[in-house]
Design a protein around this motif. Structure first.
Motif, PDB file in Angstrom:
ATOM      1  N   VAL A 183       0.835  -1.205   0.000  1.00 59.87           N
ATOM      2  CA  VAL A 183       0.000   0.000   0.000  1.00 59.87           C
ATOM      3  C   VAL A 183       0.872   1.259   0.000  1.00 59.87           C
ATOM      4  CG1 VAL A 183      -1.584   1.360   1.429  1.00 59.87           C
ATOM      5  CG2 VAL A 183      -2.049  -1.050   1.003  1.00 59.87           C
ATOM      6  N   PHE A 184       1.960   1.251   0.764  1.00 62.40           N
ATOM      7  CA  PHE A 184       2.851   2.421   0.754  1.00 62.40           C
ATOM      8  C   PHE A 184       3.612   2.524  -0.567  1.00 62.40           C
ATOM      9  CE2 PHE A 184       2.953   1.955   5.600  1.00 62.40           C
ATOM     10  CZ  PHE A 184       2.026   2.969   5.781  1.00 62.40           C
ATOM     11  N   ASN A 185       3.914   1.400  -1.164  1.00 63.12           N
ATOM     12  CA  ASN A 185       4.695   1.393  -2.398  1.00 63.12           C
ATOM     13  C   ASN A 185       3.930   1.895  -3.614  1.00 63.12           C
ATOM     14  OD1 ASN A 185       7.366   0.761  -2.194  1.00 63.12           O
ATOM     15  ND2 ASN A 185       7.080  -1.455  -2.306  1.00 63.12           N
ATOM     16  N   ILE A 186       2.643   1.542  -3.689  1.00 60.37           N
ATOM     17  CA  ILE A 186       1.878   1.826  -4.916  1.00 60.37           C
ATOM     18  C   ILE A 186       1.898   3.312  -5.315  1.00 60.37           C
ATOM     19  CG2 ILE A 186      -0.477   1.850  -5.903  1.00 60.37           C
ATOM     20  CD1 ILE A 186       0.411  -0.907  -6.167  1.00 60.37           C
ATOM     21  N   PRO A 187       1.523   4.240  -4.397  1.00 62.73           N
ATOM     22  CA  PRO A 187       1.526   5.652  -4.830  1.00 62.73           C
ATOM     23  C   PRO A 187       2.912   6.127  -5.282  1.00 62.73           C
ATOM     24  CG  PRO A 187       0.685   5.446  -2.577  1.00 62.73           C
ATOM     25  CD  PRO A 187       1.080   4.091  -3.004  1.00 62.73           C
ATOM     26  N   ILE A 188       3.957   5.714  -4.555  1.00 64.70           N
ATOM     27  CA  ILE A 188       5.312   6.118  -4.952  1.00 64.70           C
ATOM     28  C   ILE A 188       5.619   5.536  -6.334  1.00 64.70           C
ATOM     29  CG2 ILE A 188       7.748   6.167  -4.266  1.00 64.70           C
ATOM     30  CD1 ILE A 188       6.824   5.378  -1.418  1.00 64.70           C
ATOM     31  N   ALA A 189       5.258   4.274  -6.516  1.00 60.27           N
ATOM     32  CA  ALA A 189       5.545   3.608  -7.794  1.00 60.27           C
ATOM     33  C   ALA A 189       4.799   4.272  -8.941  1.00 60.27           C
ATOM     34  CB  ALA A 189       5.175   2.131  -7.712  1.00 60.27           C
ATOM     35  N   VAL A 190       3.549   4.705  -8.691  1.00 60.00           N
ATOM     36  CA  VAL A 190       2.780   5.363  -9.756  1.00 60.00           C
ATOM     37  C   VAL A 190       3.476   6.652 -10.177  1.00 60.00           C
ATOM     38  CG1 VAL A 190       0.621   6.575 -10.274  1.00 60.00           C
ATOM     39  CG2 VAL A 190       0.550   4.354  -9.155  1.00 60.00           C
ATOM     40  N   ILE A 191       3.886   7.453  -9.196  1.00 59.61           N
ATOM     41  CA  ILE A 191       4.537   8.731  -9.523  1.00 59.61           C
ATOM     42  C   ILE A 191       5.848   8.481 -10.278  1.00 59.61           C
ATOM     43  CG2 ILE A 191       5.628  10.790  -8.541  1.00 59.61           C
ATOM     44  CD1 ILE A 191       3.554  10.472  -6.190  1.00 59.61           C
ATOM     45  N   ILE A 192       6.669   7.572  -9.752  1.00 61.90           N
ATOM     46  CA  ILE A 192       7.952   7.270 -10.407  1.00 61.90           C
ATOM     47  C   ILE A 192       7.719   6.721 -11.823  1.00 61.90           C
ATOM     48  CG2 ILE A 192      10.018   5.798 -10.318  1.00 61.90           C
ATOM     49  CD1 ILE A 192      10.369   7.561  -8.054  1.00 61.90           C
ATOM     50  N   SER A 193       6.790   5.770 -11.946  1.00 63.17           N
ATOM     51  CA  SER A 193       6.523   5.173 -13.261  1.00 63.17           C
ATOM     52  C   SER A 193       6.052   6.228 -14.249  1.00 63.17           C
ATOM     53  CB  SER A 193       5.429   4.108 -13.183  1.00 63.17           C
ATOM     54  OG  SER A 193       5.680   3.224 -12.155  1.00 63.17           O
ATOM     55  N   ILE A 224      20.407   6.263 -14.877  1.00 64.30           N
ATOM     56  CA  ILE A 224      20.979   6.032 -13.540  1.00 64.30           C
ATOM     57  C   ILE A 224      19.846   5.782 -12.541  1.00 64.30           C
ATOM     58  CG2 ILE A 224      22.295   7.100 -11.649  1.00 64.30           C
ATOM     59  CD1 ILE A 224      23.907   8.552 -13.848  1.00 64.30           C
ATOM     60  N   ILE A 225      18.808   6.615 -12.620  1.00 62.69           N
ATOM     61  CA  ILE A 225      17.663   6.444 -11.715  1.00 62.69           C
ATOM     62  C   ILE A 225      17.005   5.082 -11.956  1.00 62.69           C
ATOM     63  CG2 ILE A 225      15.342   7.301 -11.147  1.00 62.69           C
ATOM     64  CD1 ILE A 225      16.427  10.097 -11.471  1.00 62.69           C
ATOM     65  N   ASP A 226      16.884   4.734 -13.244  1.00 55.61           N
ATOM     66  CA  ASP A 226      16.326   3.433 -13.593  1.00 55.61           C
ATOM     67  C   ASP A 226      17.140   2.304 -12.947  1.00 55.61           C
ATOM     68  OD1 ASP A 226      14.202   2.324 -14.899  1.00 55.61           O
ATOM     69  OD2 ASP A 226      15.345   1.848 -16.709  1.00 55.61           O
ATOM     70  N   GLY A 227      18.464   2.463 -12.998  1.00 53.80           N
ATOM     71  CA  GLY A 227      19.363   1.469 -12.400  1.00 53.80           C
ATOM     72  C   GLY A 227      19.174   1.357 -10.899  1.00 53.80           C
ATOM     73  N   ILE A 228      19.051   2.525 -10.246  1.00 53.24           N
ATOM     74  CA  ILE A 228      18.885   2.514  -8.782  1.00 53.24           C
ATOM     75  C   ILE A 228      17.570   1.832  -8.402  1.00 53.24           C
ATOM     76  CG2 ILE A 228      18.550   3.993  -6.747  1.00 53.24           C
ATOM     77  CD1 ILE A 228      20.458   6.015  -8.128  1.00 53.24           C
ATOM     78  N   ILE A 229      16.513   2.137  -9.169  1.00 55.68           N
ATOM     79  CA  ILE A 229      15.202   1.541  -8.874  1.00 55.68           C
ATOM     80  C   ILE A 229      15.278   0.017  -8.983  1.00 55.68           C
ATOM     81  CG2 ILE A 229      12.819   1.286  -9.718  1.00 55.68           C
ATOM     82  CD1 ILE A 229      13.030   4.232 -10.631  1.00 55.68           C
ATOM     83  N   ASN A 230      15.982  -0.439 -10.013  1.00 58.56           N
ATOM     84  CA  ASN A 230      16.019  -1.883 -10.268  1.00 58.56           C
ATOM     85  C   ASN A 230      17.096  -2.628  -9.485  1.00 58.56           C
ATOM     86  OD1 ASN A 230      13.858  -2.426 -12.129  1.00 58.56           O
ATOM     87  ND2 ASN A 230      14.954  -1.123 -13.563  1.00 58.56           N
ATOM     88  N   LEU A 231      17.946  -1.867  -8.805  1.00 59.84           N
ATOM     89  CA  LEU A 231      19.059  -2.483  -8.079  1.00 59.84           C
ATOM     90  C   LEU A 231      18.635  -3.628  -7.142  1.00 59.84           C
ATOM     91  CD1 LEU A 231      22.067  -1.981  -8.242  1.00 59.84           C
ATOM     92  CD2 LEU A 231      21.903  -0.526  -6.224  1.00 59.84           C
ATOM     93  N   PRO A 232      17.577  -3.422  -6.340  1.00 59.21           N
ATOM     94  CA  PRO A 232      17.200  -4.509  -5.420  1.00 59.21           C
ATOM     95  C   PRO A 232      16.834  -5.817  -6.119  1.00 59.21           C
ATOM     96  CG  PRO A 232      16.082  -2.471  -4.828  1.00 59.21           C
ATOM     97  CD  PRO A 232      16.750  -2.230  -6.137  1.00 59.21           C
ATOM     98  N   LEU A 233      16.520  -5.747  -7.431  1.00 63.33           N
ATOM     99  CA  LEU A 233      16.195  -6.979  -8.167  1.00 63.33           C
ATOM    100  C   LEU A 233      17.416  -7.872  -8.304  1.00 63.33           C
ATOM    101  CD1 LEU A 233      13.964  -6.198 -11.297  1.00 63.33           C
ATOM    102  CD2 LEU A 233      13.392  -7.543  -9.284  1.00 63.33           C
ATOM    103  N   VAL A 234      18.593  -7.235  -8.454  1.00 69.02           N
ATOM    104  CA  VAL A 234      19.803  -8.030  -8.717  1.00 69.02           C
ATOM    105  C   VAL A 234      20.714  -8.143  -7.492  1.00 69.02           C
ATOM    106  CG1 VAL A 234      19.869  -7.756 -11.203  1.00 69.02           C
ATOM    107  CG2 VAL A 234      20.801  -5.949  -9.776  1.00 69.02           C
ATOM    108  N   LEU A 235      20.536  -7.219  -6.539  1.00 68.98           N
ATOM    109  CA  LEU A 235      21.367  -7.297  -5.326  1.00 68.98           C
ATOM    110  C   LEU A 235      20.929  -8.490  -4.474  1.00 68.98           C
ATOM    111  CD1 LEU A 235      21.713  -3.769  -3.661  1.00 68.98           C
ATOM    112  CD2 LEU A 235      23.527  -5.235  -4.505  1.00 68.98           C
ATOM    113  N   PRO A 236      21.878  -9.166  -3.832  1.00 66.55           N
ATOM    114  CA  PRO A 236      21.457 -10.187  -2.858  1.00 66.55           C
ATOM    115  C   PRO A 236      20.674  -9.481  -1.749  1.00 66.55           C
ATOM    116  CG  PRO A 236      23.823 -10.284  -3.276  1.00 66.55           C
ATOM    117  CD  PRO A 236      23.326  -9.064  -3.952  1.00 66.55           C
ATOM    118  N   PRO A 237      19.495  -9.986  -1.385  1.00 64.64           N
ATOM    119  CA  PRO A 237      18.672  -9.306  -0.378  1.00 64.64           C
ATOM    120  C   PRO A 237      19.419  -9.015   0.925  1.00 64.64           C
ATOM    121  CG  PRO A 237      17.410 -11.018  -1.439  1.00 64.64           C
ATOM    122  CD  PRO A 237      18.792 -11.134  -1.971  1.00 64.64           C
ATOM    123  N   VAL A 238      20.348  -9.878   1.307  1.00 68.35           N
ATOM    124  CA  VAL A 238      21.096  -9.624   2.546  1.00 68.35           C
ATOM    125  C   VAL A 238      21.892  -8.312   2.416  1.00 68.35           C
ATOM    126  CG1 VAL A 238      22.913 -10.486   4.061  1.00 68.35           C
ATOM    127  CG2 VAL A 238      21.242 -12.065   3.116  1.00 68.35           C
TER     128      VAL A 238
END
Lengths: 228, 221
Positions: free
Chosen positions: A21-31, A44-58
């Motif tokens: 629920v907290f993510n959706i409004p932020i995601a709509v604005i960013i998208s 660069i911003i695109d890369g930062i947004i997608n970083l957690p997809l490829v980073l090990p969660p730890v």
């Protein structure tokens, strides 16, 4: 069902829903900005947004400690000013889930924003609606399928979140111990496999219901998208 | 009720440099494809901002580059019907027609009048994908008129419909003109269509207005 299993399931659902629920409004604005405007440093911003997809969660969890921990950049400021501690609380679990699921939500919303014929929005404005009214009356209903699948994907990812949560929020029973953390903990204790198995079944059920629900809603919504 | 304009907009191949004034009634905007007809509409409607010049409607300045005035699209009171009728796919025909109704201050036309005039009463509860090209075109026209605009722009209203339906749409536009007391500009690259609508023409060739000459037009367009 034992009480601790129920508590774990409820905590997982609560954290999953709050994070999404907290993510959706932020995601709509960013998208919206990423899908509509070209600016310097967009990649660069695109890369930062997608970083957690490829980073090990730890690793993501550790970065979150560096930012929000008691001695972190934001965390220390917050602690000194208000005495509020974020790391190793339920808030931290919500933040971990948010960060890890955010790129998935942005992806599905951004695709549906890019699919909208922008001329429809111009048409709306020639009929007297300003930009905000156009966003509410035209853009939002047209990206609804993307919003829903983003919500489901984000929720499912949050339910499965393990690495960032255990690093940044800890494994505190009744507080931050979600289904995956609980399954992990139970498997460490001999003789608790049954409870672990129950949680696994519940988690499969929740995920399945979420996916099923989203495909039903999407099917309904797509009826008017034919010939769009 | 009149539209006055004089503007310059550089384009890749040539400059769009148009000047003129239109009174109420239908004017045919005519020229070959790529002559600048649609850009002309975009500048009048505020979708494009001209590099220099002005646009005024009923003594109200809409664009004036010298005074840095550029009234936003939604405050212009200009109805525009696009080539691809652009109906909102998630709304019924009724909701499409009434989309801008609540924004108009003067409600000079009512839904019933428009649905009667444009023969839309039978499809009000349908969705855009369920109706024919001619019905979609008429809905787009009705939707623009229901905002009670001070000026109506129709961009190739005959394009989306087949030959048989053209006479039909022409007839509807003529009927509307009898009801509305505003300038109506109709873009077309087909002179014979325009000729059935009006005797007033505005001929655009490579971004400039040119003297209208039937024989020349038939050669170039």
């Amino acid at each position: 069902m034992s009480e601790s299993v129920l508590v774990t399931v409820l905590i997982s659902i609560k954290i999953g829903i709050l994070a999404t629920v907290f993510n959706i409004p932020i995601a709509v604005i960013i998208s919206y900005f990423m899908g509509r405007y070209n600016f310097k440093g967009k990649q660069i911003i695109d890369g930062i947004i997608n970083l957690p997809l490829v980073l090990p969660p730890v690793t993501t969890g550790y970065i979150l400690i560096l930012i929000f921990g008691k001695y972190g950049i934001i965390g220390s400021l917050l602690f000194n000013l208000t005495g509020i501690r974020i790391a190793f609380t339920q808030t931290a679990a919500v933040i971990s889930s948010m960060v890890v699921s955010f790129p998935l939500i942005v992806r599905s919303i951004r695709i549906s924003i890019e699919m909208i014929d922008q001329k429809l929005e111009v048409a709306s404005m020639t009929l007297g609606a300003n930009k905000i009214e156009t966003f509410i009356r035209i853009t939002t209903p047209l990206i609804l399928p993307g919003l829903i699948s983003g919500f489901i994907l984000g929720f499912a990812r949050s339910m499965g979140e393990f690495g960032a949560t255990i690093t940044f929020a800890g494994n505190i029973e009744g507080e931050t111990r979600t289904i995956p953390l609980s399954v992990y903990s139970l498997l460490q204790v001999p003789g608790r496999e049954n409870s672990a198995a129950l949680l696994v079944v519940i988690s499969v059920l929740i995920s399945f219901l979420a996916m099923f629900g989203s495909s039903v809603i999407n099917k309904k919504l797509s009826s008017w998208r034919v010939k769009q | 009720m009149s539209l006055i304009f004089d503007f310059l907009q550089p384009r890749r191949e040539f400059d769009l440099n148009l000047k003129g004034d239109f009174d109420k009634g239908i004017t045919g905007i005519f020229g070959s494809s790529g002559a600048g007809k649609t850009s002309f509409f975009n500048i009048i409607a505020g979708i494009e901002k001209p590099k220099s010049g002005y646009v005024a409607l009923n003594d109200r300045v809409l664009t004036d580059s010298a005074r840095k005035i550029h009234v936003p699209i939604h405050k212009r009171g200009i109805g525009i019907v696009f080539q691809e009728n652009l109906l909102f796919p998630h709304l019924t025909i009724r909701d499409n027609l009434l989309y801008g109704y609540k924004y108009s201050r003067e409600k000079r036309v009512k839904l019933d009048e428009i649905t009667d005039l444009l023969d839309l009463s039978g499809i009000l509860d349908s969705k855009p994908y369920q109706i024919s090209g001619g019905e979609a075109q008429r809905t787009a026209i009705g939707r623009a008129i229901l905002t009670s605009p001070d000026l109506l722009l129709l961009d190739e209203p005959f394009n989306a419909v087949d030959y048989k339906l053209r006479a039909n749409i022409l007839d509807y536009i003529k009927r509307l003109n009898g009801v509305l007391d505003i300038p109506v500009l109709v873009i077309s690259h087909d002179f014979s269509d325009l000729e059935k609508l009006t005797k007033n023409f505005y001929f655009i060739n490579r971004g400039k207005r040119e003297r209208f000459d039937r024989d020349i037009c038939f050669q170039c367009c």
